[in-house]
Design a protein around this motif. Sequence first.
Motif, PDB file in Angstrom:
ATOM      1  N   VAL A   8       0.851  -1.190   0.000  1.00 14.48           N
ATOM      2  CA  VAL A   8       0.000   0.000   0.000  1.00 14.48           C
ATOM      3  C   VAL A   8       0.886   1.238   0.000  1.00 14.48           C
ATOM      4  O   VAL A   8       1.906   1.293   0.697  1.00 14.48           O
ATOM      5  N   PHE A   9       0.488   2.227  -0.790  1.00  8.75           N
ATOM      6  CA  PHE A   9       1.162   3.525  -0.867  1.00  8.75           C
ATOM      7  C   PHE A   9       0.132   4.576  -0.484  1.00  8.75           C
ATOM      8  O   PHE A   9      -0.895   4.706  -1.145  1.00  8.75           O
ATOM      9  N   ASN A  10       0.380   5.278   0.612  1.00 10.54           N
ATOM     10  CA  ASN A  10      -0.544   6.298   1.097  1.00 10.54           C
ATOM     11  C   ASN A  10      -0.058   7.693   0.740  1.00 10.54           C
ATOM     12  O   ASN A  10       1.148   7.962   0.814  1.00 10.54           O
ATOM     13  N   LEU A  11      -0.993   8.557   0.414  1.00 10.16           N
ATOM     14  CA  LEU A  11      -0.724   9.972   0.175  1.00 10.16           C
ATOM     15  C   LEU A  11      -1.649  10.794   1.051  1.00 10.16           C
ATOM     16  O   LEU A  11      -2.808  10.412   1.253  1.00 10.16           O
ATOM     17  N   LYS A  12      -1.155  11.914   1.573  1.00 14.44           N
ATOM     18  CA  LYS A  12      -2.021  12.864   2.260  1.00 14.44           C
ATOM     19  C   LYS A  12      -1.533  14.275   1.961  1.00 14.44           C
ATOM     20  O   LYS A  12      -0.331  14.521   1.853  1.00 14.44           O
ATOM     21  N   HIS A  13      -2.479  15.167   1.791  1.00 17.12           N
ATOM     22  CA  HIS A  13      -2.173  16.557   1.468  1.00 17.12           C
ATOM     23  C   HIS A  13      -1.591  17.248   2.690  1.00 17.12           C
ATOM     24  O   HIS A  13      -2.041  17.026   3.817  1.00 17.12           O
ATOM     25  N   LYS A  14      -0.584  18.089   2.479  1.00 22.52           N
ATOM     26  CA  LYS A  14       0.057  18.782   3.601  1.00 22.52           C
ATOM     27  C   LYS A  14      -0.856  19.831   4.224  1.00 22.52           C
ATOM     28  O   LYS A  14      -0.820  20.037   5.438  1.00 22.52           O
ATOM     29  N   GLY A  15      -1.669  20.498   3.424  1.00 23.37           N
ATOM     30  CA  GLY A  15      -2.514  21.569   3.934  1.00 23.37           C
ATOM     31  C   GLY A  15      -3.904  21.125   4.326  1.00 23.37           C
ATOM     32  O   GLY A  15      -4.427  21.535   5.354  1.00 23.37           O
ATOM     33  N   ASP A  16      -4.515  20.278   3.515  1.00 31.83           N
ATOM     34  CA  ASP A  16      -5.889  19.826   3.753  1.00 31.83           C
ATOM     35  C   ASP A  16      -5.853  18.347   4.111  1.00 31.83           C
ATOM     36  O   ASP A  16      -5.821  17.478   3.238  1.00 31.83           O
ATOM     37  N   LYS A  17      -5.850  18.052   5.397  1.00 30.65           N
ATOM     38  CA  LYS A  17      -5.699  16.668   5.866  1.00 30.65           C
ATOM     39  C   LYS A  17      -6.845  15.757   5.443  1.00 30.65           C
ATOM     40  O   LYS A  17      -6.740  14.538   5.537  1.00 30.65           O
ATOM     41  N   SER A  18      -7.944  16.331   4.949  1.00 32.67           N
ATOM     42  CA  SER A  18      -9.052  15.493   4.481  1.00 32.67           C
ATOM     43  C   SER A  18      -8.764  14.902   3.096  1.00 32.67           C
ATOM     44  O   SER A  18      -9.434  13.976   2.664  1.00 32.67           O
ATOM     45  N   LEU A  19      -7.762  15.444   2.406  1.00 35.37           N
ATOM     46  CA  LEU A  19      -7.381  14.922   1.082  1.00 35.37           C
ATOM     47  C   LEU A  19      -6.371  13.800   1.273  1.00 35.37           C
ATOM     48  O   LEU A  19      -5.243  14.025   1.706  1.00 35.37           O
ATOM     49  N   LYS A  20      -6.807  12.575   0.953  1.00 33.91           N
ATOM     50  CA  LYS A  20      -5.981  11.382   1.119  1.00 33.91           C
ATOM     51  C   LYS A  20      -6.183  10.466  -0.071  1.00 33.91           C
ATOM     52  O   LYS A  20      -7.223  10.498  -0.714  1.00 33.91           O
ATOM     53  N   ALA A  21      -5.195   9.632  -0.312  1.00 38.74           N
ATOM     54  CA  ALA A  21      -5.324   8.615  -1.355  1.00 38.74           C
ATOM     55  C   ALA A  21      -4.549   7.377  -0.915  1.00 38.74           C
ATOM     56  O   ALA A  21      -3.576   7.462  -0.166  1.00 38.74           O
TER      57      ALA A  21
END
Length: 122
Positions: free
Chosen positions: A66-79
């Motif tokens: 699994v490769f996780n991504l999360k936005h630095k500014g908007d923590k609700s943005l994830k993939a």
Amino acid sequence: MQPHPFNDDLLLIKSKIESHLKVKFTSCLANLYRDGNDSNGWHADNEKDLGKNPIIASVSFGAERVFNLKHKGDKSLKAKLNLQHGSLLLMQGSTQDNWLHQIPKTKKITEKRINLTFRIIA
């Protein structure tokens, strides 16, 4: 760590990626994940040597992870992506400025994974 010249196998993989992406990479970082206990925490590939808006091509061999991504500014943005054997993940543009990524630990994975990240060192 000391750099080594590309061997024939790496040159072949590098050539195929470069042909597909129309980019010339100058380096490759190789990582071995022995099993699900090997991981890396949240980070961005924002080293000065990579320059502004680096292009990073990441190729996976072996166990799916699994490769996780999360936005630095908007923590609700994830993939969340599954990196399968033979997959190519491309990060470019402002990805490293705006996002963090990780390979999390997991008890489910018992096989090895090799990750090659091709980069352009400025």
